[in-house]
Structures are given as C-alpha cells and as structure tokens.
Design a protein around this motif. Structure first.
Motif: not given
Length: 274
Positions: A108, A113, A219, A222
């Motif tokens: 992260l 991203a 996860e 996200r």
C-alpha cells in the motif's frame, strides 16, 4: 537438604521481577514455600528455579497465565505437550496474519494503486435461498463461509439447483457499528423449504456500481475504498445494503489468490456510466 532463597535472590536467579513474583504468588501460579506470618517475607526453594524459568519462557511466547497454569498442572506428558502444541499453532497463525498485514501495508505504501475498473450491474429481483442474521464484523468472514456451506448443503438435500452467482448483502450498521444484518444467498428456482437457518427470500432489484476484488477477503477493503471514491465522484448513491457476488470463492477453490468477489454499491441509474 532444603536451600531457601529470599524473594530478592530468587528474582536475581530467575530474572523475574519481585513485582512479578508477588503477582504469580497472588494468582497461585508460583507460590513461595514459606511466608513469614509477621513480616510477610517470601522465601523460595532452589528446586523452584526450573519452574520459574519455564514460566518466563512461556511468557516470552505470549502464553497466557491461565494456559501456563494448565501446562504446569497437566496430569501427564501427553496432555502437557498437546497444550504447548496448541499454543504454538496459535502463534504460527498469528505470525502468518502479521506477515500478511506487513506485506499488505508495504504494498500500500510503496505502490500506487492502479486505476479502478468500475462496472455496473442491473440486478433484477431474484428468488433465492438465504441465511440472514445479525453478526459482528470481526466474525463476518467466518460467518459467511459457514452460511454459504449450509446453504449449499440444504439446497442439495432438497434437490434444488443454484440459478446464479452466490451473493451477500450487508447493512450499513455492520460497518458503522461493527454489528449489523448480514445476508448470504444463492439464487434458485423451486420451492425452498425452511430448514435450520435457511429460508426462502427474494433478493430485491438494484442498480449497482461494481468493482471486482481479486484475492483473499482480508484485502477487500482496498476495493471497497476505490468503489466508494468512484461513487462519490461520479454517481448518485442511494440507500440500500452493499452487495457482494462471489464469482469465484471457497466453494470453487481453496486457493484464496484465485477468489473473485464483485462488490456492488447501490446507485441511481441515470443511463450514463459516469
């Protein structure tokens, strides 16, 4: 011949503080062999040093005092070894969770991203077999897996075939208050007879902005974040539970890396994709 040590000397011999030794005495974990009735001074035997060393090492492994007491009072070697093995297994599981969290955090922080791929789903009203309960958010993943397994087993027992992708609906309170209504469903045709937690339902129609999360559910936040940002910037959100569709899940493969979960955020359909 008995060899007694003052609590101070016993502390130096075992590297357990006097305060810790007093606490262990109070809870009955490691009691002195003698306490002076007038002064309250505690004295320990040299034969107690190995027990103190064992306790100190178990505490270094984060074993609870109750578990240490159970190990020390085990009636036989096999019981003792089973208790120790169970604790080591819990430690290994905790280490795996820590390593996963560290890897996720590093990814992260170090990698930007990728642009989110947003889709849209027009979900019609759908008959389904469902399990619906109030659950704690900490238990939601285990609850979902158990509920999905129970749904499949019940449908098989009743001779009902699935007619679509399994899914879930999750009330706002589950996220905001850490406890709320969760529903897991499997679309199907045919009469579902209530059995155990399973009951027939109709999943309501909804217009959804969607995103697909690949990988384990640990996860999934996200993907939720990326979808929420898109909805805030480009859509008109409407009230209604968030949805998940389990395109590939535990019932298909044990490889969590292959799981595919489509997340749906209720939106007002305007005829454009934003």
């Amino acid at each position: 011949m008995s060899h007694a040590l003052t609590i101070g000397d016993f502390s130096k011999a075992t590297h357990l503080s006097v305060r810790t030794l007093r606490h262990y005495h109070q809870i009955g974990l490691l009691e002195p062999t003698d306490v002076d009735p007038d002064t309250g001074y505690r004295r320990y035997e040299t034969e107690q040093i190995p027990a103190a060393q064992v306790i100190r090492r178990f505490r270094a492994l984060d074993m609870s005092l109750d578990d240490i007491r159970a190990v020390l009072s085990a009636p036989d070697l096999r019981t003792r070894d089973q208790l120790i093995a169970a604790h080591l297994a819990r430690m290994e599981a905790g280490l795996a969770r820590t390593q996963q969290a560290v890897a996720s955090l590093r990814d992260l922080l170090e990698h930007r991203a990728a642009p989110a791929t947003i889709g849209h789903r027009s979900a019609p009203a759908t008959p389904a077999a469902a399990i619906s309960e109030d659950v704690d958010v900490a238990d939601a993943l285990q609850w979902y897996q158990g509920a999905l397994g129970e749904l499949r087993a019940t449908m098989t027992a009743q001779g009902i075939r699935a007619d679509g992708t399994p899914g879930g609906m999750f009330a706002d309170e589950l996220f905001a208050d850490e406890r709320g209504r969760a529903t897991v469903f499997i679309p199907c045709h045919g009469r579902v007879r209530p059995m155990g937690r399973v009951a027939p339902t109709t999943v309501p129609a909804a217009e959804l902005a969607t995103i697909v999360h690949s990988g384990p559910h640990e996860e999934i936040d996200r993907a939720y974040g990326a979808l929420a940002a898109h909805v805030a910037e480009h859509e008109l959100a409407v009230d209604g539970p968030l949805r998940e569709y389990y395109l590939v899940g535990p019932g298909d493969t044990v490889d969590k890396g292959a799981w595919q979960t489509e997340i749906g955020w209720p939106v007002f359909a305007t005829g454009t994709t934003g």
